[in-house]
Write a protein that holds these residues in place. Structure first.
Motif, PDB file in Angstrom:
ATOM      1  N   MET A 119       0.819  -1.206   0.000  1.00 48.55           N
ATOM      2  CA  MET A 119       0.000   0.000   0.000  1.00 48.55           C
ATOM      3  C   MET A 119       0.857   1.262   0.000  1.00 48.55           C
ATOM      4  SD  MET A 119      -3.255  -0.589   2.531  1.00 48.55           S
ATOM      5  CE  MET A 119      -3.753   1.128   2.347  1.00 48.55           C
ATOM      6  N   GLY A 120       2.063   1.150   0.544  1.00 45.34           N
ATOM      7  CA  GLY A 120       2.964   2.299   0.569  1.00 45.34           C
ATOM      8  C   GLY A 120       3.280   2.842  -0.807  1.00 45.34           C
ATOM      9  N   ASN A 121       3.133   1.994  -1.842  1.00 42.42           N
ATOM     10  CA  ASN A 121       3.370   2.461  -3.212  1.00 42.42           C
ATOM     11  C   ASN A 121       2.433   3.596  -3.602  1.00 42.42           C
ATOM     12  OD1 ASN A 121       5.238   0.419  -3.402  1.00 42.42           O
ATOM     13  ND2 ASN A 121       4.175  -0.736  -5.000  1.00 42.42           N
ATOM     14  N   MET A 122       1.276   3.695  -2.929  1.00 42.27           N
ATOM     15  CA  MET A 122       0.315   4.729  -3.282  1.00 42.27           C
ATOM     16  C   MET A 122       0.829   6.123  -2.965  1.00 42.27           C
ATOM     17  SD  MET A 122      -3.359   3.044  -2.341  1.00 42.27           S
ATOM     18  CE  MET A 122      -3.503   1.267  -2.225  1.00 42.27           C
ATOM     19  N   MET A 123       1.883   6.214  -2.173  1.00 43.73           N
ATOM     20  CA  MET A 123       2.510   7.511  -1.926  1.00 43.73           C
ATOM     21  C   MET A 123       3.098   8.083  -3.209  1.00 43.73           C
ATOM     22  SD  MET A 123       2.030   8.255   1.275  1.00 43.73           S
ATOM     23  CE  MET A 123       3.254   9.534   1.598  1.00 43.73           C
ATOM     24  N   PHE A 124       3.338   7.221  -4.202  1.00 46.01           N
ATOM     25  CA  PHE A 124       3.914   7.671  -5.469  1.00 46.01           C
ATOM     26  C   PHE A 124       2.840   7.998  -6.505  1.00 46.01           C
ATOM     27  CE2 PHE A 124       7.156   5.224  -3.346  1.00 46.01           C
ATOM     28  CZ  PHE A 124       8.312   5.953  -3.549  1.00 46.01           C
ATOM     29  N   ALA A 125       1.570   7.848  -6.142  1.00 44.78           N
ATOM     30  CA  ALA A 125       0.473   8.166  -7.059  1.00 44.78           C
ATOM     31  C   ALA A 125       0.176   9.660  -7.017  1.00 44.78           C
ATOM     32  CB  ALA A 125      -0.780   7.378  -6.686  1.00 44.78           C
ATOM     33  N   ASP A 126      -0.446  10.160  -8.083  1.00 46.04           N
ATOM     34  CA  ASP A 126      -0.919  11.541  -8.085  1.00 46.04           C
ATOM     35  C   ASP A 126      -2.284  11.638  -7.416  1.00 46.04           C
ATOM     36  OD1 ASP A 126       1.158  13.001  -9.754  1.00 46.04           O
ATOM     37  OD2 ASP A 126       0.627  11.353 -11.096  1.00 46.04           O
ATOM     38  N   HIS A 127      -3.040  10.533  -7.454  1.00 49.10           N
ATOM     39  CA  HIS A 127      -4.358  10.516  -6.832  1.00 49.10           C
ATOM     40  C   HIS A 127      -4.761   9.062  -6.604  1.00 49.10           C
ATOM     41  CE1 HIS A 127      -8.149  12.507  -5.755  1.00 49.10           C
ATOM     42  NE2 HIS A 127      -8.766  11.461  -6.285  1.00 49.10           N
ATOM     43  N   VAL A 128      -5.563   8.844  -5.552  1.00 45.88           N
ATOM     44  CA  VAL A 128      -6.101   7.511  -5.260  1.00 45.88           C
ATOM     45  C   VAL A 128      -7.623   7.614  -5.254  1.00 45.88           C
ATOM     46  CG1 VAL A 128      -6.228   5.596  -3.628  1.00 45.88           C
ATOM     47  CG2 VAL A 128      -4.091   6.894  -3.872  1.00 45.88           C
ATOM     48  N   ALA A 129      -8.270   6.786  -6.068  1.00 43.93           N
ATOM     49  CA  ALA A 129      -9.734   6.712  -6.094  1.00 43.93           C
ATOM     50  C   ALA A 129     -10.156   5.499  -5.279  1.00 43.93           C
ATOM     51  CB  ALA A 129     -10.241   6.605  -7.530  1.00 43.93           C
ATOM     52  N   CYS A 130     -10.901   5.711  -4.202  1.00 48.17           N
ATOM     53  CA  CYS A 130     -11.333   4.635  -3.308  1.00 48.17           C
ATOM     54  C   CYS A 130     -12.779   4.258  -3.628  1.00 48.17           C
ATOM     55  CB  CYS A 130     -11.233   5.079  -1.860  1.00 48.17           C
ATOM     56  SG  CYS A 130      -9.572   5.591  -1.353  1.00 48.17           S
ATOM     57  N   ASP A 131     -13.077   2.961  -3.638  1.00 44.72           N
ATOM     58  CA  ASP A 131     -14.433   2.499  -3.928  1.00 44.72           C
ATOM     59  C   ASP A 131     -15.462   3.052  -2.951  1.00 44.72           C
ATOM     60  OD1 ASP A 131     -13.357   0.977  -5.930  1.00 44.72           O
ATOM     61  OD2 ASP A 131     -13.484  -0.928  -4.856  1.00 44.72           O
ATOM     62  N   SER A 132     -15.048   3.282  -1.699  1.00 50.12           N
ATOM     63  CA  SER A 132     -15.992   3.685  -0.663  1.00 50.12           C
ATOM     64  C   SER A 132     -15.287   4.534   0.383  1.00 50.12           C
ATOM     65  CB  SER A 132     -16.591   2.451   0.013  1.00 50.12           C
ATOM     66  OG  SER A 132     -15.569   1.728   0.692  1.00 50.12           O
ATOM     67  N   ALA A 133     -16.095   5.176   1.236  1.00 46.17           N
ATOM     68  CA  ALA A 133     -15.528   5.929   2.344  1.00 46.17           C
ATOM     69  C   ALA A 133     -14.785   5.004   3.300  1.00 46.17           C
ATOM     70  CB  ALA A 133     -16.633   6.686   3.076  1.00 46.17           C
ATOM     71  N   SER A 134     -15.249   3.760   3.411  1.00 41.15           N
ATOM     72  CA  SER A 134     -14.547   2.778   4.252  1.00 41.15           C
ATOM     73  C   SER A 134     -13.140   2.542   3.740  1.00 41.15           C
ATOM     74  CB  SER A 134     -15.324   1.456   4.272  1.00 41.15           C
ATOM     75  OG  SER A 134     -16.597   1.609   4.851  1.00 41.15           O
ATOM     76  N   ASN A 135     -12.994   2.440   2.426  1.00 42.51           N
ATOM     77  CA  ASN A 135     -11.669   2.235   1.842  1.00 42.51           C
ATOM     78  C   ASN A 135     -10.781   3.453   2.052  1.00 42.51           C
ATOM     79  OD1 ASN A 135     -12.834  -0.111   0.985  1.00 42.51           O
ATOM     80  ND2 ASN A 135     -12.453   0.204  -1.197  1.00 42.51           N
ATOM     81  N   LEU A 136     -11.383   4.634   1.940  1.00 41.55           N
ATOM     82  CA  LEU A 136     -10.609   5.849   2.177  1.00 41.55           C
ATOM     83  C   LEU A 136     -10.097   5.887   3.612  1.00 41.55           C
ATOM     84  CD1 LEU A 136      -9.542   8.591   1.267  1.00 41.55           C
ATOM     85  CD2 LEU A 136     -11.803   9.570   1.762  1.00 41.55           C
ATOM     86  N   ALA A 137     -10.916   5.443   4.558  1.00 36.07           N
ATOM     87  CA  ALA A 137     -10.486   5.396   5.957  1.00 36.07           C
ATOM     88  C   ALA A 137      -9.326   4.425   6.140  1.00 36.07           C
ATOM     89  CB  ALA A 137     -11.661   5.005   6.858  1.00 36.07           C
ATOM     90  N   VAL A 138      -9.376   3.291   5.441  1.00 37.56           N
ATOM     91  CA  VAL A 138      -8.272   2.319   5.510  1.00 37.56           C
ATOM     92  C   VAL A 138      -6.994   2.940   4.950  1.00 37.56           C
ATOM     93  CG1 VAL A 138      -7.415   0.118   4.595  1.00 37.56           C
ATOM     94  CG2 VAL A 138      -9.763   0.288   5.428  1.00 37.56           C
ATOM     95  N   LEU A 139      -7.140   3.670   3.853  1.00 38.06           N
ATOM     96  CA  LEU A 139      -5.991   4.335   3.235  1.00 38.06           C
ATOM     97  C   LEU A 139      -5.337   5.302   4.217  1.00 38.06           C
ATOM     98  CD1 LEU A 139      -4.641   4.660   0.309  1.00 38.06           C
ATOM     99  CD2 LEU A 139      -5.983   6.771   0.188  1.00 38.06           C
ATOM    100  N   ARG A 140      -6.150   6.115   4.861  1.00 36.04           N
ATOM    101  CA  ARG A 140      -5.597   7.108   5.789  1.00 36.04           C
ATOM    102  C   ARG A 140      -5.029   6.439   7.046  1.00 36.04           C
ATOM    103  NH1 ARG A 140      -4.749  10.095   1.820  1.00 36.04           N
ATOM    104  NH2 ARG A 140      -6.305  11.662   1.232  1.00 36.04           N
ATOM    105  N   ALA A 141      -5.673   5.332   7.484  1.00 35.38           N
ATOM    106  CA  ALA A 141      -5.154   4.614   8.646  1.00 35.38           C
ATOM    107  C   ALA A 141      -3.770   4.051   8.364  1.00 35.38           C
ATOM    108  CB  ALA A 141      -6.115   3.500   9.048  1.00 35.38           C
ATOM    109  N   ALA A 142      -3.498   3.759   7.092  1.00 39.49           N
ATOM    110  CA  ALA A 142      -2.179   3.260   6.694  1.00 39.49           C
ATOM    111  C   ALA A 142      -1.183   4.400   6.489  1.00 39.49           C
ATOM    112  CB  ALA A 142      -2.301   2.441   5.412  1.00 39.49           C
ATOM    113  N   ARG A 143      -1.613   5.616   6.807  1.00 37.45           N
ATOM    114  CA  ARG A 143      -0.780   6.826   6.720  1.00 37.45           C
ATOM    115  C   ARG A 143      -0.361   7.157   5.297  1.00 37.45           C
ATOM    116  NH1 ARG A 143       3.077   6.397  12.198  1.00 37.45           N
ATOM    117  NH2 ARG A 143       1.318   6.203  13.663  1.00 37.45           N
ATOM    118  N   VAL A 144      -1.218   6.809   4.351  1.00 33.12           N
ATOM    119  CA  VAL A 144      -1.014   7.237   2.968  1.00 33.12           C
ATOM    120  C   VAL A 144      -1.710   8.584   2.820  1.00 33.12           C
ATOM    121  CG1 VAL A 144      -1.453   6.727   0.542  1.00 33.12           C
ATOM    122  CG2 VAL A 144      -0.873   4.872   2.125  1.00 33.12           C
TER     123      VAL A 144
END
Length: 371
Positions: A119-144
Protein backbone atom coordinates in the motif's frame (compact mmCIF):
# COMPACT_ATOMS: atom_id res chain seq x y z
CA UNK A 1 -4.97 10.52 -24.94
CA UNK A 2 -3.14 7.24 -24.36
CA UNK A 3 -3.86 5.41 -21.13
CA UNK A 4 -2.29 2.26 -19.68
CA UNK A 5 -4.20 0.16 -17.14
CA UNK A 6 -2.31 -2.30 -14.94
CA UNK A 7 -3.48 -5.17 -12.74
CA UNK A 8 -2.47 -8.76 -12.06
CA UNK A 9 -5.57 -10.37 -13.60
CA UNK A 10 -8.79 -9.45 -15.39
CA UNK A 11 -11.02 -12.51 -15.18
CA UNK A 12 -14.74 -13.23 -15.09
CA UNK A 13 -16.77 -13.41 -11.88
CA UNK A 14 -14.36 -11.11 -10.07
CA UNK A 15 -15.44 -7.67 -8.82
CA UNK A 16 -12.12 -5.89 -9.39
CA UNK A 17 -11.81 -7.38 -12.88
CA UNK A 18 -15.36 -6.28 -13.73
CA UNK A 19 -14.51 -2.76 -12.58
CA UNK A 20 -11.40 -2.77 -14.77
CA UNK A 21 -13.43 -3.85 -17.80
CA UNK A 22 -15.97 -1.11 -17.10
CA UNK A 23 -13.25 1.53 -16.78
CA UNK A 24 -11.57 0.55 -20.03
CA UNK A 25 -14.85 0.54 -21.93
CA UNK A 26 -15.83 3.99 -20.66
CA UNK A 27 -12.44 5.50 -21.43
CA UNK A 28 -12.55 4.05 -24.93
CA UNK A 29 -16.03 5.52 -25.47
CA UNK A 30 -14.61 8.88 -24.39
CA UNK A 31 -12.14 8.64 -27.27
CA UNK A 32 -9.03 7.51 -25.42
CA UNK A 33 -6.64 4.79 -26.55
CA UNK A 34 -6.48 2.29 -23.68
CA UNK A 35 -4.47 -0.90 -23.17
CA UNK A 36 -4.56 -3.24 -20.18
CA UNK A 37 -1.31 -4.88 -19.10
CA UNK A 38 -1.89 -8.05 -17.08
CA UNK A 39 -0.85 -11.65 -16.48
CA UNK A 40 -4.24 -13.07 -17.56
CA UNK A 41 -7.35 -11.65 -19.21
CA UNK A 42 -10.78 -13.15 -19.88
CA UNK A 43 -12.63 -9.91 -20.67
CA UNK A 44 -13.01 -8.57 -24.22
CA UNK A 45 -10.84 -5.49 -23.70
CA UNK A 46 -7.64 -4.36 -25.44
CA UNK A 47 -4.87 -6.04 -23.50
CA UNK A 48 -1.34 -7.34 -23.62
CA UNK A 49 -0.26 -10.31 -21.55
CA UNK A 50 3.02 -9.78 -19.73
CA UNK A 51 5.46 -11.87 -17.74
CA UNK A 52 6.80 -9.05 -15.56
CA UNK A 53 7.19 -5.28 -15.33
CA UNK A 54 9.96 -5.28 -17.92
CA UNK A 55 7.49 -6.29 -20.63
CA UNK A 56 5.44 -3.21 -19.80
CA UNK A 57 8.31 -0.76 -19.54
CA UNK A 58 9.53 -1.50 -23.07
CA UNK A 59 6.05 -1.36 -24.61
CA UNK A 60 5.54 1.58 -26.97
CA UNK A 61 1.98 2.27 -25.77
CA UNK A 62 3.12 2.44 -22.14
CA UNK A 63 6.02 4.69 -23.03
CA UNK A 64 3.68 7.09 -24.84
CA UNK A 65 0.94 7.06 -22.21
CA UNK A 66 -0.44 10.25 -20.70
CA UNK A 67 -1.78 8.39 -17.66
CA UNK A 68 -1.32 5.02 -15.99
CA UNK A 69 -4.14 3.54 -13.90
CA UNK A 70 -3.28 0.87 -11.34
CA UNK A 71 -6.02 -1.17 -9.63
CA UNK A 72 -5.08 -2.51 -6.22
CA UNK A 73 -6.77 -4.91 -3.82
CA UNK A 74 -4.06 -7.47 -3.10
CA UNK A 75 -0.31 -7.78 -3.60
CA UNK A 76 0.89 -8.23 -7.16
CA UNK A 77 4.44 -7.53 -8.45
CA UNK A 78 3.29 -5.29 -11.32
CA UNK A 79 2.10 -2.68 -8.80
CA UNK A 80 5.75 -1.91 -8.01
CA UNK A 81 5.96 -0.41 -11.51
CA UNK A 82 4.34 2.75 -10.13
CA UNK A 83 7.76 3.75 -8.82
CA UNK A 84 9.16 3.71 -12.37
CA UNK A 85 6.43 5.58 -14.25
CA UNK A 86 8.00 8.66 -15.93
CA UNK A 87 7.44 11.88 -13.97
CA UNK A 88 5.50 13.51 -16.82
CA UNK A 89 2.89 10.69 -16.74
CA UNK A 90 -0.05 10.99 -14.33
CA UNK A 91 -0.52 8.03 -11.98
CA UNK A 92 -3.96 7.04 -10.67
CA UNK A 93 -4.57 4.17 -8.25
CA UNK A 94 -8.04 2.67 -7.82
CA UNK A 95 -8.08 1.17 -4.32
CA UNK A 96 -10.43 -1.76 -3.67
CA UNK A 97 -9.35 -2.50 -0.08
CA UNK A 98 -7.55 -5.54 1.37
CA UNK A 99 -9.17 -8.35 3.34
CA UNK A 100 -7.55 -8.36 6.83
CA UNK A 101 -5.65 -11.54 7.56
CA UNK A 102 -7.83 -12.49 10.55
CA UNK A 103 -10.54 -13.34 7.99
CA UNK A 104 -8.41 -15.61 5.79
CA UNK A 105 -6.58 -18.87 6.33
CA UNK A 106 -3.06 -18.91 7.76
CA UNK A 107 -1.69 -19.93 4.36
CA UNK A 108 -2.67 -16.47 3.04
CA UNK A 109 -1.26 -14.37 5.91
CA UNK A 110 2.07 -13.70 4.21
CA UNK A 111 0.31 -12.39 1.10
CA UNK A 112 -1.93 -10.12 3.19
CA UNK A 113 1.11 -8.74 5.03
CA UNK A 114 2.79 -8.05 1.68
CA UNK A 115 -0.39 -6.40 0.44
CA UNK A 116 -0.54 -3.94 3.33
CA UNK A 117 3.17 -3.23 2.91
CA UNK A 118 2.66 -2.61 -0.81
CA UNK A 119 0.00 0.00 0.00
CA UNK A 120 2.96 2.30 0.57
CA UNK A 121 3.37 2.46 -3.21
CA UNK A 122 0.31 4.73 -3.28
CA UNK A 123 2.51 7.51 -1.93
CA UNK A 124 3.91 7.67 -5.47
CA UNK A 125 0.47 8.17 -7.06
CA UNK A 126 -0.92 11.54 -8.08
CA UNK A 127 -4.36 10.52 -6.83
CA UNK A 128 -6.10 7.51 -5.26
CA UNK A 129 -9.73 6.71 -6.09
CA UNK A 130 -11.33 4.64 -3.31
CA UNK A 131 -14.43 2.50 -3.93
CA UNK A 132 -15.99 3.69 -0.66
CA UNK A 133 -15.53 5.93 2.34
CA UNK A 134 -14.55 2.78 4.25
CA UNK A 135 -11.67 2.24 1.84
CA UNK A 136 -10.61 5.85 2.18
CA UNK A 137 -10.49 5.40 5.96
CA UNK A 138 -8.27 2.32 5.51
CA UNK A 139 -5.99 4.34 3.23
CA UNK A 140 -5.60 7.11 5.79
CA UNK A 141 -5.15 4.61 8.65
CA UNK A 142 -2.18 3.26 6.69
CA UNK A 143 -0.78 6.83 6.72
CA UNK A 144 -1.01 7.24 2.97
CA UNK A 145 -1.49 10.98 2.56
CA UNK A 146 -1.79 11.08 -1.23
CA UNK A 147 -4.68 13.10 -2.66
CA UNK A 148 -7.72 10.81 -2.63
CA UNK A 149 -11.46 10.72 -3.25
CA UNK A 150 -14.36 8.26 -3.19
CA UNK A 151 -15.34 6.81 -6.57
CA UNK A 152 -18.12 4.20 -6.13
CA UNK A 153 -18.17 1.18 -8.41
CA UNK A 154 -20.81 0.75 -11.10
CA UNK A 155 -23.57 -1.78 -10.48
CA UNK A 156 -25.31 -3.27 -13.51
CA UNK A 157 -28.75 -3.71 -11.97
CA UNK A 158 -32.25 -4.17 -13.35
CA UNK A 159 -33.72 -1.68 -15.83
CA UNK A 160 -36.95 -1.45 -13.79
CA UNK A 161 -38.24 -2.52 -10.37
CA UNK A 162 -39.10 -6.19 -9.87
CA UNK A 163 -42.86 -6.76 -10.20
CA UNK A 164 -43.27 -10.03 -8.26
CA UNK A 165 -41.45 -13.07 -6.89
CA UNK A 166 -42.19 -16.74 -7.70
CA UNK A 167 -42.51 -17.43 -3.98
CA UNK A 168 -45.59 -15.25 -3.88
CA UNK A 169 -47.35 -17.93 -5.92
CA UNK A 170 -45.75 -21.27 -4.95
CA UNK A 171 -44.92 -20.61 -1.30
CA UNK A 172 -41.24 -21.58 -1.69
CA UNK A 173 -39.05 -18.92 -0.11
CA UNK A 174 -35.85 -18.43 -2.02
CA UNK A 175 -32.53 -17.43 -0.43
CA UNK A 176 -29.57 -16.31 -2.54
CA UNK A 177 -25.86 -15.98 -1.74
CA UNK A 178 -23.28 -14.50 -4.14
CA UNK A 179 -19.58 -14.52 -3.35
CA UNK A 180 -16.46 -16.60 -3.13
CA UNK A 181 -16.72 -19.63 -0.87
CA UNK A 182 -14.11 -18.43 1.59
CA UNK A 183 -14.07 -17.88 5.32
CA UNK A 184 -14.43 -14.10 5.09
CA UNK A 185 -17.77 -14.41 3.26
CA UNK A 186 -19.35 -16.36 6.12
CA UNK A 187 -20.41 -19.40 4.11
CA UNK A 188 -20.25 -21.75 7.10
CA UNK A 189 -22.34 -19.28 9.12
CA UNK A 190 -24.93 -19.20 6.35
CA UNK A 191 -25.29 -22.99 6.24
CA UNK A 192 -25.56 -23.16 10.02
CA UNK A 193 -28.18 -20.39 10.15
CA UNK A 194 -30.37 -21.86 7.41
CA UNK A 195 -30.24 -25.28 9.09
CA UNK A 196 -31.43 -23.63 12.31
CA UNK A 197 -34.34 -22.05 10.43
CA UNK A 198 -35.36 -25.44 9.03
CA UNK A 199 -35.18 -27.01 12.47
CA UNK A 200 -37.13 -24.19 14.12
CA UNK A 201 -39.96 -24.17 11.57
CA UNK A 202 -41.04 -27.60 10.34
CA UNK A 203 -43.35 -25.99 7.79
CA UNK A 204 -40.74 -23.79 6.13
CA UNK A 205 -40.10 -24.45 2.44
CA UNK A 206 -36.71 -23.04 1.49
CA UNK A 207 -34.58 -23.00 -1.65
CA UNK A 208 -30.99 -21.82 -1.14
CA UNK A 209 -28.90 -20.94 -4.21
CA UNK A 210 -25.22 -20.06 -3.97
CA UNK A 211 -23.36 -18.40 -6.85
CA UNK A 212 -19.60 -18.63 -6.45
CA UNK A 213 -16.36 -18.25 -8.36
CA UNK A 214 -14.92 -21.68 -7.64
CA UNK A 215 -11.46 -20.74 -8.87
CA UNK A 216 -11.12 -18.28 -5.97
CA UNK A 217 -12.90 -20.44 -3.39
CA UNK A 218 -11.65 -22.59 -0.52
CA UNK A 219 -11.96 -26.27 -1.59
CA UNK A 220 -12.92 -27.28 1.95
CA UNK A 221 -15.86 -24.85 1.94
CA UNK A 222 -16.90 -25.96 -1.54
CA UNK A 223 -17.03 -29.52 -0.21
CA UNK A 224 -18.99 -28.37 2.85
CA UNK A 225 -21.64 -26.79 0.61
CA UNK A 226 -21.85 -29.89 -1.58
CA UNK A 227 -22.15 -32.12 1.48
CA UNK A 228 -25.01 -29.99 2.80
CA UNK A 229 -26.71 -30.20 -0.60
CA UNK A 230 -26.63 -33.99 -0.29
CA UNK A 231 -27.57 -34.18 3.40
CA UNK A 232 -30.35 -31.61 3.72
CA UNK A 233 -32.97 -33.45 1.59
CA UNK A 234 -32.44 -36.55 3.74
CA UNK A 235 -32.83 -34.51 6.93
CA UNK A 236 -35.61 -32.13 5.92
CA UNK A 237 -37.26 -33.80 2.94
CA UNK A 238 -38.64 -32.06 -0.11
CA UNK A 239 -39.18 -28.77 1.71
CA UNK A 240 -35.56 -27.77 1.12
CA UNK A 241 -33.15 -27.55 -1.82
CA UNK A 242 -29.57 -26.32 -1.95
CA UNK A 243 -27.86 -25.64 -5.26
CA UNK A 244 -24.32 -24.47 -5.95
CA UNK A 245 -23.86 -22.53 -9.18
CA UNK A 246 -20.12 -22.50 -9.76
CA UNK A 247 -18.82 -19.83 -12.14
CA UNK A 248 -22.36 -19.05 -13.30
CA UNK A 249 -22.80 -16.51 -16.11
CA UNK A 250 -24.34 -13.13 -15.29
CA UNK A 251 -27.69 -14.17 -16.79
CA UNK A 252 -28.03 -17.00 -14.26
CA UNK A 253 -27.04 -14.74 -11.37
CA UNK A 254 -29.59 -12.10 -12.39
CA UNK A 255 -32.34 -14.69 -12.77
CA UNK A 256 -31.66 -16.05 -9.28
CA UNK A 257 -31.79 -12.54 -7.81
CA UNK A 258 -35.02 -11.74 -9.62
CA UNK A 259 -36.52 -14.97 -8.26
CA UNK A 260 -35.00 -14.59 -4.79
CA UNK A 261 -36.90 -13.35 -1.75
CA UNK A 262 -33.92 -12.77 0.55
CA UNK A 263 -30.24 -12.19 -0.22
CA UNK A 264 -28.03 -13.36 2.65
CA UNK A 265 -24.36 -12.41 2.92
CA UNK A 266 -22.84 -12.96 6.38
CA UNK A 267 -19.57 -11.42 5.24
CA UNK A 268 -16.86 -10.41 7.71
CA UNK A 269 -15.31 -7.71 5.54
CA UNK A 270 -16.25 -5.68 2.45
CA UNK A 271 -14.56 -2.78 0.73
CA UNK A 272 -17.67 -2.09 -1.38
CA UNK A 273 -19.96 -5.14 -2.01
CA UNK A 274 -21.58 -5.02 -5.44
CA UNK A 275 -23.85 -8.06 -4.75
CA UNK A 276 -25.81 -6.21 -2.05
CA UNK A 277 -26.71 -3.46 -4.52
CA UNK A 278 -27.50 -6.04 -7.23
CA UNK A 279 -29.82 -7.82 -4.81
CA UNK A 280 -31.64 -4.62 -3.87
CA UNK A 281 -32.01 -3.73 -7.54
CA UNK A 282 -33.75 -7.09 -8.05
CA UNK A 283 -36.17 -6.56 -5.16
CA UNK A 284 -34.49 -8.90 -2.67
CA UNK A 285 -34.60 -8.27 1.03
CA UNK A 286 -31.04 -8.27 2.40
CA UNK A 287 -29.57 -9.82 5.55
CA UNK A 288 -25.88 -9.22 6.27
CA UNK A 289 -23.37 -8.72 9.07
CA UNK A 290 -22.82 -5.17 10.32
CA UNK A 291 -19.16 -4.50 9.53
CA UNK A 292 -16.82 -2.56 7.23
CA UNK A 293 -18.82 -1.14 4.29
CA UNK A 294 -22.01 -3.22 4.56
CA UNK A 295 -24.06 -0.70 6.60
CA UNK A 296 -23.19 2.09 4.17
CA UNK A 297 -23.72 0.15 0.95
CA UNK A 298 -27.07 -1.21 2.13
CA UNK A 299 -28.45 2.31 2.40
CA UNK A 300 -30.70 1.54 5.36
CA UNK A 301 -32.50 -1.20 3.41
CA UNK A 302 -30.88 -4.29 4.97
CA UNK A 303 -31.41 -6.20 8.19
CA UNK A 304 -28.01 -5.91 9.88
CA UNK A 305 -26.81 -8.63 12.27
CA UNK A 306 -23.93 -8.40 14.78
CA UNK A 307 -20.95 -9.91 13.00
CA UNK A 308 -20.37 -13.57 13.81
CA UNK A 309 -23.58 -14.13 15.78
CA UNK A 310 -25.04 -17.15 13.98
CA UNK A 311 -28.02 -17.43 16.33
CA UNK A 312 -29.10 -13.87 15.54
CA UNK A 313 -28.36 -14.47 11.86
CA UNK A 314 -30.79 -17.41 11.91
CA UNK A 315 -33.39 -15.26 13.68
CA UNK A 316 -32.96 -12.51 11.08
CA UNK A 317 -33.36 -14.95 8.19
CA UNK A 318 -36.41 -16.44 9.88
CA UNK A 319 -37.95 -12.99 10.34
CA UNK A 320 -37.36 -12.13 6.67
CA UNK A 321 -38.85 -15.44 5.54
CA UNK A 322 -41.92 -14.78 7.68
CA UNK A 323 -42.24 -11.30 6.18
CA UNK A 324 -41.85 -12.59 2.62
CA UNK A 325 -44.58 -15.16 3.21
CA UNK A 326 -47.09 -12.77 4.77
CA UNK A 327 -50.23 -11.67 2.87
CA UNK A 328 -49.61 -7.99 3.66
CA UNK A 329 -46.14 -8.19 2.11
CA UNK A 330 -47.43 -9.83 -1.04
CA UNK A 331 -50.32 -7.40 -1.44
CA UNK A 332 -48.64 -4.03 -0.84
CA UNK A 333 -45.38 -4.28 1.08
CA UNK A 334 -43.30 -5.91 -1.61
CA UNK A 335 -44.19 -3.44 -4.36
CA UNK A 336 -43.29 -0.48 -2.14
CA UNK A 337 -39.99 -2.05 -1.04
CA UNK A 338 -39.00 -3.17 -4.56
CA UNK A 339 -39.52 0.36 -5.91
CA UNK A 340 -37.59 1.96 -3.03
CA UNK A 341 -34.73 -0.55 -3.29
CA UNK A 342 -34.49 -0.19 -7.07
CA UNK A 343 -34.33 3.60 -6.83
CA UNK A 344 -31.53 3.38 -4.31
CA UNK A 345 -29.60 0.81 -6.38
CA UNK A 346 -29.99 3.03 -9.43
CA UNK A 347 -27.73 5.64 -7.78
CA UNK A 348 -24.88 3.25 -8.66
CA UNK A 349 -25.90 3.04 -12.34
CA UNK A 350 -23.01 2.65 -14.81
CA UNK A 351 -23.78 5.98 -16.51
CA UNK A 352 -23.06 7.85 -13.28
CA UNK A 353 -19.91 5.88 -12.54
CA UNK A 354 -18.72 6.45 -16.11
CA UNK A 355 -19.09 10.23 -15.77
CA UNK A 356 -17.22 10.26 -12.46
CA UNK A 357 -14.31 8.19 -13.79
CA UNK A 358 -13.83 10.00 -17.11
CA UNK A 359 -14.02 13.38 -15.38
CA UNK A 360 -11.47 12.28 -12.77
CA UNK A 361 -9.00 11.06 -15.41
CA UNK A 362 -9.41 14.26 -17.44
CA UNK A 363 -8.87 16.43 -14.36
CA UNK A 364 -5.84 14.37 -13.39
CA UNK A 365 -4.15 14.68 -16.78
CA UNK A 366 -5.04 18.38 -17.08
CA UNK A 367 -3.64 19.18 -13.64
CA UNK A 368 -6.98 20.25 -12.19
CA UNK A 369 -6.85 17.95 -9.15
CA UNK A 370 -5.28 19.50 -6.08
CA UNK A 371 -2.55 17.52 -4.28
Amino acid sequence: MKISVIHGICVRNDAISNAIADNIGWLQEAGHEVVLFTYACEHAVPHRLVRDATDIMIDTHFQASDAVIFHFGIFYPLFDLILLVPERVRRLVVFHNITPKQFVGAEHHATIDKSFAQMGNMMFADHVACDSASNLAVLRAARVTTSASVLPLAVHGQVQPCAAKPGHADGVLRLVFIGRLVRSKGVADLLDAVARCLQADSGARIALDLVANLGFSDPALVEQVRSAADAWPRLYGERVSLRLHGDAPDAVKQRLLLDGDVFVLPTYHEGFCVPIVEALSAGCRVVCYDNSNTPAIAGGLARLVPTGDVALLAQAIGAELALAGSPAWRQDGFAHFADQAWRYAHTFAPARARHRLTALVADLVNGVLEP
